[in-house]
Each structure stands twice: as C-alpha cells, then as structure tokens.
Design a protein around this motif. Structure first.
Motif, PDB file in Angstrom:
ATOM      1  N   LEU A  25       0.859  -1.170  -0.202  1.00  0.00           N
ATOM      2  CA  LEU A  25       0.027   0.019   0.074  1.00  0.00           C
ATOM      3  C   LEU A  25       0.910   1.287  -0.114  1.00  0.00           C
ATOM      4  N   ALA A  26       0.492   2.229  -0.834  1.00  0.00           N
ATOM      5  CA  ALA A  26       1.269   3.395  -1.101  1.00  0.00           C
ATOM      6  C   ALA A  26       1.430   4.090   0.435  1.00  0.00           C
ATOM      7  N   PRO A  27       2.679   4.798   0.677  1.00  0.00           N
ATOM      8  CA  PRO A  27       2.870   5.015   2.169  1.00  0.00           C
ATOM      9  C   PRO A  27       2.346   6.630   2.290  1.00  0.00           C
ATOM     10  N   ALA A  28       0.961   6.486   2.426  1.00  0.00           N
ATOM     11  CA  ALA A  28       0.488   7.742   2.653  1.00  0.00           C
ATOM     12  C   ALA A  28       0.582   8.457   3.907  1.00  0.00           C
ATOM     13  N   ARG A  29       0.849   7.656   4.890  1.00  0.00           N
ATOM     14  CA  ARG A  29       1.142   8.154   6.386  1.00  0.00           C
ATOM     15  C   ARG A  29       2.478   8.968   6.278  1.00  0.00           C
ATOM     16  N   ARG A  30       3.450   8.350   5.665  1.00  0.00           N
ATOM     17  CA  ARG A  30       4.880   8.954   5.738  1.00  0.00           C
ATOM     18  C   ARG A  30       4.787  10.282   4.788  1.00  0.00           C
ATOM     19  N   LEU A  31       3.991  10.091   3.689  1.00  0.00           N
ATOM     20  CA  LEU A  31       3.695  11.542   2.841  1.00  0.00           C
ATOM     21  C   LEU A  31       3.170  12.604   3.560  1.00  0.00           C
ATOM     22  N   LEU A  32       2.182  12.147   4.286  1.00  0.00           N
ATOM     23  CA  LEU A  32       1.599  13.094   5.066  1.00  0.00           C
ATOM     24  C   LEU A  32       2.403  13.856   6.031  1.00  0.00           C
ATOM     25  N   ASP A  33       3.062  12.927   6.793  1.00  0.00           N
ATOM     26  CA  ASP A  33       3.902  13.333   7.855  1.00  0.00           C
ATOM     27  C   ASP A  33       5.175  14.242   7.365  1.00  0.00           C
ATOM     28  N   ALA A  34       5.453  13.937   6.186  1.00  0.00           N
ATOM     29  CA  ALA A  34       6.533  14.844   5.468  1.00  0.00           C
ATOM     30  C   ALA A  34       6.160  16.074   4.950  1.00  0.00           C
ATOM     31  N   GLY A  35       4.679  16.353   4.830  1.00  0.00           N
ATOM     32  CA  GLY A  35       4.311  17.703   4.484  1.00  0.00           C
ATOM     33  C   GLY A  35       3.724  17.494   3.107  1.00  0.00           C
ATOM     34  N   VAL A  36       3.404  16.329   2.640  1.00  0.00           N
ATOM     35  CA  VAL A  36       3.136  16.456   1.211  1.00  0.00           C
ATOM     36  C   VAL A  36       1.425  16.479   1.038  1.00  0.00           C
ATOM     37  N   GLU A  37       0.875  16.996   0.056  1.00  0.00           N
ATOM     38  CA  GLU A  37      -0.518  16.780  -0.054  1.00  0.00           C
ATOM     39  C   GLU A  37      -0.683  15.584  -0.753  1.00  0.00           C
ATOM     40  N   VAL A  38      -1.763  14.739  -0.170  1.00  0.00           N
ATOM     41  CA  VAL A  38      -2.039  13.353  -0.514  1.00  0.00           C
ATOM     42  C   VAL A  38      -3.350  13.141  -0.934  1.00  0.00           C
ATOM     43  N   ALA A  39      -3.520  12.614  -2.109  1.00  0.00           N
ATOM     44  CA  ALA A  39      -5.144  12.410  -2.658  1.00  0.00           C
ATOM     45  C   ALA A  39      -5.352  10.970  -2.710  1.00  0.00           C
ATOM     46  N   LEU A  40      -6.567  10.569  -2.408  1.00  0.00           N
ATOM     47  CA  LEU A  40      -7.114   9.203  -2.570  1.00  0.00           C
ATOM     48  C   LEU A  40      -7.883   9.247  -4.042  1.00  0.00           C
ATOM     49  N   ALA A  41      -7.513   8.001  -4.706  1.00  0.00           N
ATOM     50  CA  ALA A  41      -8.422   8.047  -6.080  1.00  0.00           C
ATOM     51  C   ALA A  41      -8.789   6.653  -6.103  1.00  0.00           C
ATOM     52  N   SER A  42      -9.734   6.253  -7.141  1.00  0.00           N
ATOM     53  CA  SER A  42     -10.261   5.007  -7.355  1.00  0.00           C
ATOM     54  C   SER A  42      -9.198   4.028  -8.199  1.00  0.00           C
ATOM     55  N   ASN A  43      -8.925   4.955  -9.395  1.00  0.00           N
ATOM     56  CA  ASN A  43      -8.064   4.374 -10.497  1.00  0.00           C
ATOM     57  C   ASN A  43      -8.844   3.237 -11.171  1.00  0.00           C
ATOM     58  N   CYS A  44     -10.103   3.510 -11.200  1.00  0.00           N
ATOM     59  CA  CYS A  44     -11.067   2.472 -11.920  1.00  0.00           C
ATOM     60  C   CYS A  44     -10.560   2.204 -13.186  1.00  0.00           C
ATOM     61  N   ASN A  45     -10.257   0.857 -13.203  1.00  0.00           N
ATOM     62  CA  ASN A  45      -9.873   0.268 -14.816  1.00  0.00           C
ATOM     63  C   ASN A  45     -10.207  -1.169 -14.559  1.00  0.00           C
ATOM     64  N   PRO A  46      -9.976  -1.831 -15.992  1.00  0.00           N
ATOM     65  CA  PRO A  46     -10.290  -3.227 -15.994  1.00  0.00           C
ATOM     66  C   PRO A  46      -9.011  -4.106 -15.430  1.00  0.00           C
ATOM     67  N   GLY A  47      -7.728  -3.455 -15.517  1.00  0.00           N
ATOM     68  CA  GLY A  47      -6.631  -4.217 -15.174  1.00  0.00           C
ATOM     69  C   GLY A  47      -6.397  -4.196 -13.815  1.00  0.00           C
ATOM     70  N   THR A  48      -6.201  -3.099 -13.023  1.00  0.00           N
ATOM     71  CA  THR A  48      -5.766  -3.239 -11.778  1.00  0.00           C
ATOM     72  C   THR A  48      -6.730  -2.683 -10.484  1.00  0.00           C
TER      73      THR A  48
END
Ligand SMILES: N=CN[C@@H](CCC(=O)O)C(=O)O
Ligand SMILES: [Zn+2]
Length: 412
Positions: free
Chosen positions: A305-328
């Motif tokens: 899973l992408a390291p969202a906690r680490r990114l937020l703690d570093a001051g990065v703006e984080v988005a969550l998205a679905s990435n809806c697609n038939p492969g992944t």
C-alpha cells in the motif's frame, strides 16, 4: 432539481430567521448530525444547516440561525461531507480482465502488457456502446458519492482511437487526461509510436483534454521518453500528471516534481529522495505535486500500500482516488478507498476524507471550486446513511451513501 420525498415548501418548516425573502430555487438542508466541511479550519459542525442557491453553497451555520429558503430538506440526523473528487480513473474501456485478476490472485505478477488486451476489446466497441459503458461507470461513481470525476484515455493507442476516446470521455466527466503514453501498442515500433503520441495524437486529442499523463514505469515508458511526451504536452497547454513508482522504484516521482506536474499517482515504491522531492514541492508558495494513492489498485495488484502516512508526515498533499480500470482496479468506490486508508494505511478518518475530497481537487487544480463545503463553492454534497463520517471505516463495505447533490442538483 428532482423532487425529493422529504423536501417540502419552507412554510411548513420552522426556521429562526424567516424574515428575509427566500431566493427562488433556494433550498435549506437541515437535520445534519455532523457536517464535515474540509474548509481551511477543518471544521466539523454539529447542528448545522446548509443553504444551497442554484449550483452554489450560499450559507453554512447553526440551523437555528438559518436564513429563509424556498424549500427545506430535512436529512433526519445524517452526516454530510463534500462529494468525493476522484482524480484518477480510466473509464473508457470495453471488456474485463477477470481471468487475469484471478491468475494474479494465484500468484502471477501484474504486467503492463494487459493494457494491450483492453486496447483490442475497446477498439471493437462502437461510439454508442463505449459511451454507454462510460456513462454507467460514471453513474456508479455518483451513486457512491463522487461528484467530480477525472478520466483518462489510454486504451486507444492510435491517433484515431485516442481522439475518439477523448471525445467520449469529455462528454461524460469533469476532466479528461490524455494518456497516449500508456503502452507502446503490441507490434508497434517504440520510437515511431512516441513520435505519433507527441505529434498527431496530441493534436487530435487536444480539443477534448485538459491534462496529459505518462505511464513512467519499467515495461512502459522510461524517464527520457516520458519527459519528452510531457514537455510537448505542456507546450500544447496541458497540465501534467504522471503514473510513477507503481511496480518498483523509478524516476516517475522526481520527473513529476521536476516538471511541476499537478500529481504523481501510485507512489508505492518511494525512497527518501522521492519523499523529500514531493515535500519540497509544497514548501514554497503555490501548489506542489500531489501524491495520489490508489489503495484499491494496490490491493488488486498485491503491491505494498502506498505510504500515505509517511507522505502526510513529510508535509506532502495526498489524494486518494479509485483508479477504476479493468486491469488493476475495477471499482469506482471512493468510500472503499477511504475505509482502506483508515483501516490499513494509518490515516485518520479526517485525513482520509480530506485526501478523497480536497486532495483530489488539488490534484486536479480545482480546489477553488470543489472538494470542500464553503460559501461560494459548488454545492456538491454527500449524505451518509449514518450519524457520523467515521461510519465509513467503522462499517466498511456497507452501502452508506444516502443521497448526493452535484452542483445543487440531486444526482443520487
Ligand atoms: N498503471 C497503469 N495503468 C493502469 C492499469 C492499466 C491496465 O492494466 O489496464 C493503472 O493505473 O493501474
Ligand atoms: Zn491509472
């Protein structure tokens, strides 16, 4: 606006301040047990009401001080939050890859080559069939609380098909991204294909798209090819985004920051320099590069899973998205992404909701318009069949979307 069963003329409801004349078409939303604004003060209000006039939010405040409205809609004690902003999807496709997914669950690794399979089936769908598929996916998303939606091309992979997909997408969603550099189509020469993407393909899609993206990954496009495509797209007036660091460490994140991309998406495999580069992009004035995490995709590809906690703690703006697609990631459920972010990625509910609203809006550079509930912003509201937003993670997988307003109109 569609008539609602529990929207009634205001004269049958009592509001404290009914002296001022109600604006025609105005609607007061009451009975809100918890209002998550995601505004600059991160306000979570109890006993609040929201006045909607036309497609805008006109007033937010204590229900007992609410201004007069032509109609009142009583939610009966439900939680309200901004509609989801899904900043990363690939909705223009035909067919599915369930067998590929099943093989992956049995241990096979994901590879970019599956994109070519979807390219074939999608090319075989005529305009009406493809538009109907996209429309039904958009409606699924809206039914789950999404009110602003981006989608990409990337399963056409020829000048004519990419232009067709971009046109169909533009009729269905809020923002369209050109992803001609998704894969060199099977059998094509890589250098020739790259010239096509940067030249006639870019020109053909240009009337329909606002953004450009590149799958910068081993097996797709390397840093140099990605840079060239992105620079040409920027010169054509498109904003930039990058698929980066999904399947292993790579140059995608730093390329995105270097070129001032609005977002870099996936971000599963990051080293310290990647995180520092992203944080640095937010250190000065103005918007930096949003790190978009795609948890449904990570689960479906068995990536960390992408390291969202680490990114937020570093001051990065984080988005969550679905990435809806038939492969992944064959889902448009943003609520699933939010609950996963809370349950498995170490985010608080508030952080996860922010990433799925303000974060997505910043990734698409539309945060002055959508992503938070504030006076003057678009009236995009997601009503939960629950008294508080924490139920999104507390009751994962439950159908908690009770109602959706998009631009002041009932959408679900
Ligand atoms: N990673 C690149 N593109 C898609 C997957 C495309 C496919 O496998 O069809 C993604 O975002 O995961
Ligand atoms: Zn993607």
């Amino acid at each position: 606006m569609n008539p609602l069963p529990n929207t009634v003329p205001a004269r049958t409801q009592s509001t404290a301040d009914s002296t001022a004349a109600a604006r025609p078409g105005s609607m007061l939303i009451t009975g809100i047990s918890e209002l998550t604004t995601q505004d600059a003060e991160h306000r979570v209000l109890h006993g609040a009401a929201v006045l909607v006039e036309g497609d805008r939010i006109a007033w937010i405040g204590p229900a007992e001080q609410a201004p007069a409205a032509e109609a009142v809609h009583d939610l009966g004690g439900r939680a309200v939050l901004p509609g989801w902003v899904d900043s990363h999807t690939h909705l223009v496709f035909a067919g599915d890859r369930g067998a590929e997914f099943e093989a992956r669950m049995a241990g096979e690794a994901y590879s970019a080559g599956g994109i070519g399979v979807t390219m074939e089936t999608t090319r075989g769908a005529d305009d009406a069939a493809l538009a109907a598929l996209v429309a039904s996916r958009v409606q699924d998303a809206v039914d789950g609380g999404t009110t602003f939606l981006e989608t990409k091309t990337g399963y056409g992979l020829s000048v004519e098909e990419e232009a067709r997909h971009a046109r169909i997408a533009a009729e269905a969603v809020d923002a369209v991204t050109f992803l001609g550099a998704h894969l060199v189509p099977p059998g094509a020469d890589a250098a020739e294909y790259l010239d096509q993407v940067r030249g006639p393909m870019l020109e053909a899609v240009r009337p329909h798209v606002q953004w450009a993206d590149v799958f910068c990954e081993r097996g797709a496009f390397d840093a140099e090819a990605s840079r060239r495509v992105l620079q040409d797209c920027a010169a054509a007036g498109l904003g930039l985004r990058v698929h980066g660091n999904q399947l292993g460490p790579g140059p995608g994140v730093r390329l995105a920051v270097e070129l001032g991309a609005a977002s870099v998406d996936h971000v599963n495999h990051l080293d310290d320099a990647d995180v520092e580069a992203l944080a640095g992009s937010w250190a000065g004035e103005g918007a930096g590069t949003v790190a978009t995490c795609l948890p449904a995709c990570d689960l479906s590809t068995r990536q960390p899973l992408a390291p969202a906690r680490r990114l937020l703690d570093a001051g990065v703006e984080v988005a969550l998205a679905s990435n809806c697609n038939p492969g992944t990631s064959y889902t448009t459920s943003m609520s699933f992404c939010v609950s996963t972010a809370v349950l498995q990625m170490g985010l608080s509910l508030h952080e996860a909701v922010r990433a799925a609203t303000v974060g997505g809006a910043r990734a698409l550079r539309v945060d002055d318009e959508v992503g938070s509930l504030e006076v003057g912003k678009r009236a995009d509201l997601h009503v939960l069949d629950a008294p508080a937003a924490i139920h999104l993670a507390y009751r994962p997988g439950m159908p908690l979307t009770h109602a959706v307003w998009r631009a002041g109109r009932r959408a679900a």
